[in-house]
Scaffold this motif. Sequence first.
Motif, PDB file in Angstrom:
ATOM      1  N   LEU A 111       0.849  -1.156   0.166  1.00 16.86           N
ATOM      2  CA  LEU A 111      -0.073  -0.046   0.068  1.00 16.86           C
ATOM      3  C   LEU A 111       0.886   1.294  -0.166  1.00 16.86           C
ATOM      4  CD1 LEU A 111      -2.688  -0.725   2.700  1.00 16.86           C
ATOM      5  CD2 LEU A 111      -3.114  -0.812   0.377  1.00 16.86           C
ATOM      6  N   TYR A 112       0.418   2.511  -0.473  1.00 15.10           N
ATOM      7  CA  TYR A 112       1.031   3.719  -0.586  1.00 15.10           C
ATOM      8  C   TYR A 112       0.235   4.626  -0.370  1.00 15.10           C
ATOM      9  CZ  TYR A 112      -0.735   4.014  -5.066  1.00 15.10           C
ATOM     10  OH  TYR A 112      -1.462   3.785  -6.288  1.00 15.10           O
ATOM     11  N   ASP A 113       0.649   5.823   0.057  1.00 17.61           N
ATOM     12  CA  ASP A 113      -0.120   7.162   0.350  1.00 17.61           C
ATOM     13  C   ASP A 113       0.596   8.451  -0.115  1.00 17.61           C
ATOM     14  OD1 ASP A 113      -2.456   8.662   0.752  1.00 17.61           O
ATOM     15  OD2 ASP A 113      -2.415   8.296   2.858  1.00 17.61           O
ATOM     16  N   VAL A 114       0.171   9.307  -0.307  1.00 18.83           N
ATOM     17  CA  VAL A 114       0.615  10.949  -0.550  1.00 18.83           C
ATOM     18  C   VAL A 114      -0.388  11.568   0.081  1.00 18.83           C
ATOM     19  CG1 VAL A 114       1.301  12.564  -2.354  1.00 18.83           C
ATOM     20  CG2 VAL A 114       1.746  10.277  -2.758  1.00 18.83           C
ATOM     21  N   ILE A 115       0.521  12.539   1.216  1.00 22.92           N
ATOM     22  CA  ILE A 115      -0.691  13.062   1.809  1.00 22.92           C
ATOM     23  C   ILE A 115      -0.063  14.568   1.666  1.00 22.92           C
ATOM     24  CG2 ILE A 115      -1.216  13.339   4.479  1.00 22.92           C
ATOM     25  CD1 ILE A 115      -0.207  10.662   4.862  1.00 22.92           C
ATOM     26  N   ALA A 116      -0.908  15.491   1.316  1.00 21.26           N
ATOM     27  CA  ALA A 116      -0.714  17.017   1.406  1.00 21.26           C
ATOM     28  C   ALA A 116      -0.902  17.742   2.491  1.00 21.26           C
ATOM     29  CB  ALA A 116      -1.624  17.136  -0.054  1.00 21.26           C
ATOM     30  N   LEU A 117      -0.117  18.249   2.880  1.00 25.81           N
ATOM     31  CA  LEU A 117      -0.170  19.096   4.202  1.00 25.81           C
ATOM     32  C   LEU A 117      -0.336  20.599   3.913  1.00 25.81           C
ATOM     33  CD1 LEU A 117       2.359  17.149   6.465  1.00 25.81           C
ATOM     34  CD2 LEU A 117      -0.095  16.832   6.230  1.00 25.81           C
ATOM     35  N   GLY A 118      -0.125  21.312   2.497  1.00 22.59           N
ATOM     36  CA  GLY A 118      -0.345  22.388   2.426  1.00 22.59           C
ATOM     37  C   GLY A 118       0.988  23.209   2.494  1.00 22.59           C
ATOM     38  N   ASP A 119       1.120  24.432   2.016  1.00 23.32           N
ATOM     39  CA  ASP A 119       2.159  25.278   2.274  1.00 23.32           C
ATOM     40  C   ASP A 119       3.753  24.605   1.742  1.00 23.32           C
ATOM     41  OD1 ASP A 119       0.784  27.273   3.092  1.00 23.32           O
ATOM     42  OD2 ASP A 119       0.997  26.467   5.211  1.00 23.32           O
ATOM     43  N   GLY A 120       3.472  23.773   0.608  1.00 23.17           N
ATOM     44  CA  GLY A 120       4.717  22.985   0.224  1.00 23.17           C
ATOM     45  C   GLY A 120       5.257  21.993   0.940  1.00 23.17           C
ATOM     46  N   LYS A 121       4.402  21.162   1.679  1.00 20.30           N
ATOM     47  CA  LYS A 121       4.574  20.410   2.463  1.00 20.30           C
ATOM     48  C   LYS A 121       3.726  18.973   1.916  1.00 20.30           C
ATOM     49  CE  LYS A 121       4.985  23.126   6.714  1.00 20.30           C
ATOM     50  NZ  LYS A 121       4.368  23.299   7.857  1.00 20.30           N
ATOM     51  N   CYS A 122       4.374  17.818   2.043  1.00 18.19           N
ATOM     52  CA  CYS A 122       3.632  16.517   1.806  1.00 18.19           C
ATOM     53  C   CYS A 122       4.520  15.387   2.454  1.00 18.19           C
ATOM     54  CB  CYS A 122       3.346  16.308   0.470  1.00 18.19           C
ATOM     55  SG  CYS A 122       4.748  15.993  -0.693  1.00 18.19           S
ATOM     56  N   VAL A 123       3.715  14.251   2.657  1.00 20.55           N
ATOM     57  CA  VAL A 123       4.198  13.212   3.228  1.00 20.55           C
ATOM     58  C   VAL A 123       4.278  11.841   2.305  1.00 20.55           C
ATOM     59  CG1 VAL A 123       4.257  11.554   5.208  1.00 20.55           C
ATOM     60  CG2 VAL A 123       4.467  14.085   5.572  1.00 20.55           C
ATOM     61  N   LEU A 124       5.265  10.950   1.906  1.00 16.19           N
ATOM     62  CA  LEU A 124       4.977   9.721   1.263  1.00 16.19           C
ATOM     63  C   LEU A 124       5.003   8.720   2.263  1.00 16.19           C
ATOM     64  CD1 LEU A 124       7.520  10.327  -1.620  1.00 16.19           C
ATOM     65  CD2 LEU A 124       5.168  10.971  -1.462  1.00 16.19           C
ATOM     66  N   THR A 125       4.154   7.696   2.084  1.00 17.85           N
ATOM     67  CA  THR A 125       4.176   6.492   2.755  1.00 17.85           C
ATOM     68  C   THR A 125       3.836   5.194   1.962  1.00 17.85           C
ATOM     69  OG1 THR A 125       2.773   7.582   4.729  1.00 17.85           O
ATOM     70  CG2 THR A 125       3.035   5.103   4.829  1.00 17.85           C
TER      71      THR A 125
ATOM     72  N   GLY B 286       8.943  12.683   4.626  1.00 16.58           N
ATOM     73  CA  GLY B 286       8.327  13.900   4.684  1.00 16.58           C
ATOM     74  C   GLY B 286       8.897  14.959   3.676  1.00 16.58           C
ATOM     75  N   VAL B 287       8.427  16.076   3.113  1.00 17.78           N
ATOM     76  CA  VAL B 287       9.089  17.020   2.364  1.00 17.78           C
ATOM     77  C   VAL B 287       8.502  18.358   2.781  1.00 17.78           C
ATOM     78  CG1 VAL B 287       9.449  17.896   0.052  1.00 17.78           C
ATOM     79  CG2 VAL B 287       9.461  15.318   0.516  1.00 17.78           C
ATOM     80  N   ASP B 288       9.571  19.239   3.089  1.00 18.30           N
ATOM     81  CA  ASP B 288       8.889  20.772   3.669  1.00 18.30           C
ATOM     82  C   ASP B 288       9.811  21.571   2.540  1.00 18.30           C
ATOM     83  OD1 ASP B 288       8.329  23.161   4.652  1.00 18.30           O
ATOM     84  OD2 ASP B 288       8.234  22.207   6.599  1.00 18.30           O
ATOM     85  N   LEU B 289       9.164  22.123   1.666  1.00 22.85           N
ATOM     86  CA  LEU B 289      10.165  23.007   0.678  1.00 22.85           C
ATOM     87  C   LEU B 289      10.503  24.470   1.368  1.00 22.85           C
ATOM     88  CD1 LEU B 289       7.982  22.769  -2.693  1.00 22.85           C
ATOM     89  CD2 LEU B 289       9.853  21.444  -1.736  1.00 22.85           C
ATOM     90  N   SER B 290       9.705  24.805   2.249  1.00 26.68           N
ATOM     91  CA  SER B 290       9.965  26.091   3.034  1.00 26.68           C
ATOM     92  C   SER B 290      11.219  26.001   3.938  1.00 26.68           C
ATOM     93  CB  SER B 290       8.938  26.599   4.068  1.00 26.68           C
ATOM     94  OG  SER B 290       8.531  25.620   4.828  1.00 26.68           O
ATOM     95  N   ALA B 291      11.482  24.564   4.440  1.00 31.03           N
ATOM     96  CA  ALA B 291      12.560  24.396   5.438  1.00 31.03           C
ATOM     97  C   ALA B 291      13.846  23.860   4.160  1.00 31.03           C
ATOM     98  CB  ALA B 291      12.302  23.364   6.366  1.00 31.03           C
ATOM     99  N   GLY B 292      13.136  23.446   3.196  1.00 31.75           N
ATOM    100  CA  GLY B 292      14.594  22.835   2.372  1.00 31.75           C
ATOM    101  C   GLY B 292      14.919  21.595   2.612  1.00 31.75           C
ATOM    102  N   ARG B 293      14.102  20.902   3.305  1.00 39.08           N
ATOM    103  CA  ARG B 293      14.675  19.712   3.999  1.00 39.08           C
ATOM    104  C   ARG B 293      13.467  18.399   3.456  1.00 39.08           C
ATOM    105  NH1 ARG B 293      19.223  19.776   6.464  1.00 39.08           N
ATOM    106  NH2 ARG B 293      18.882  17.957   7.672  1.00 39.08           N
ATOM    107  N   VAL B 294      14.334  17.228   3.573  1.00 39.20           N
ATOM    108  CA  VAL B 294      13.535  15.961   3.410  1.00 39.20           C
ATOM    109  C   VAL B 294      13.742  15.131   4.677  1.00 39.20           C
ATOM    110  CG1 VAL B 294      15.023  14.718   2.102  1.00 39.20           C
ATOM    111  CG2 VAL B 294      13.048  13.683   2.184  1.00 39.20           C
ATOM    112  N   ALA B 295      12.782  14.615   5.348  1.00 38.14           N
ATOM    113  CA  ALA B 295      12.763  13.943   6.711  1.00 38.14           C
ATOM    114  C   ALA B 295      12.227  12.584   6.403  1.00 38.14           C
ATOM    115  CB  ALA B 295      11.900  14.585   7.836  1.00 38.14           C
TER     116      ALA B 295
END
Length: 536
Positions: free
Chosen positions: A335-349, A410-419
């Motif tokens: 299974l997979y998921d792409v979760i939109a969190l707004g403001d250039g943030k999203c999470v892949l599972t 997790g991806v946060d474009l404002s922070a410029g990082r991937v966790a």
Amino acid sequence: MADLRFIDDAGHLCVIRLAREPVLIGRTNTCQIMFVDDMISREHARFEADAEGRCRVRDLGSRNKTYVNGQQVTEMILSHGDVVRVGGHVVEFLSEGSPRERLNLDFLTPDRSEPPGSEWVKVKAPVTLALEQVAKLASCGSFLGATARIEEIAEVALGRLLLDLQADRGFIARRGDKKGEILPIAHRGLTIQPGGSRMPVSQTFVSTAVLQSVAGRYPREASQIDSKSGYAATGMIAPLLHRHDIIGVLYVDRPVASQPFSAMALQHITAAGAAVGGIMAESTKRLSDTIVPAEAAWQSAVRRIQSGATTAPQAPPPFAAACKLRKGSLRCGDLYDVIALGDGKCVLTVLDAGGSGVSGLAQAMAIRAGIRCALSVRGDAMDLSPVLDALNRGLAGQPTRQLVTAVVVGVDLSAGRVAYINAGGLPPLLLMGAGRLITLDQPSLVLGVDGEYAYEVNSVDLPADFRIVCHTDGLVDAANATGEAFGEPRLHELLLDRDAFQEPGAIIERILSAIHTHAGGHAPDDDGTVLVLGKG
């Protein structure tokens, strides 16, 4: 009850049931096991069962002694698989219902030295066999059932070959995942009896057969036999082959002997490696073919549940996402998921239930829903640890659970990082541009194993344009007809190509095309999922 197996003077495989009456072995016709051999006394040894049901062998004062697994004995309690040698003949003891002791690798020498003074004879050329040898090899596994496991095939084949070759000890091992690694699956005479000792087997001898795919024997001449070398007097090894690929090794030896194995014996064991390897590989295929129809209806139901729980990935701008599932014929549960969190943030599972049951798939669906729900409340793509800690505590408290691997990115474009956190899955891959690939390696415990386990998040900087590739093990485990997996190194090499930095959908098609070419139409056993998120 126990059986004594041996090959008589006419070359026939014989079995005698050992009951209350003793069984004599010798040269006279009053013996239950009679051999015409000047090295054997008229009444050489006796097998007998005691009041406790144990079987012992007793030497009857013979001139040339009795040996068990290559060690001289006067009297000894026998265990399943022991090989008794008298003169130039061997008798195998098989105890009914006895569990087989697993064999570790302590019988190999700790160093990589060869038996001293032993000149190797190595064979890689085609072999020539007499018709009677071909008939013997054909019988190695012919009487086993269609669904016999490779361990059962190896046990039967090894026992027959020890008798055919008049060897005292031996093992069959399959090849491991690491270079040169072997994993014993059948053995005779290599376990240590209480108070006994065991001559080691040369690591060099075994490693050469595994790495170079050659058969060999030592020594070349009888004059090179050294009874004080610490090694078996004479030995042979051959690779187990299936369609020219080495899948393991077959080894036999004689700790005590005056003559080396013959050139004909080397030809025989070389051909046996190919025959036994083929029988083992074919049996694995038959077993799969037998199981698949019986589970087809159940698997179809699980597949429908999985399909109903799967939707196309929806990535928020400025991201683009694509996903593809390569369906397995025996196991499903990705299974997979792409979760939109707004403001250039999203999470892949990406989750892998790793089986074909409803329970595992249900828990994977619960984990996915839990991650989505928690992130919708928290809204932080970088702080993933509390989410997985809470899920882990809940799963660990359940009376029953399935092992479900989880990779969360997790991806946060404002922070410029991937966790990222990798709970038992394969590490995500970060493409930072053409020819630039980073493995986001951070292995953690599978969810639900230890409720007190604390998950830690790792993070790295992101460039302006990137691609994140997440995948399950079924993708890289996709194998060709010889059993060779596609593997992570091939995937990495594919993504390092400068032309590979494309749109997510094009990257997936590139990967699946390479896997299809490698597999050559061979259907995958397990689901393989690849999810790609990109920007720019």
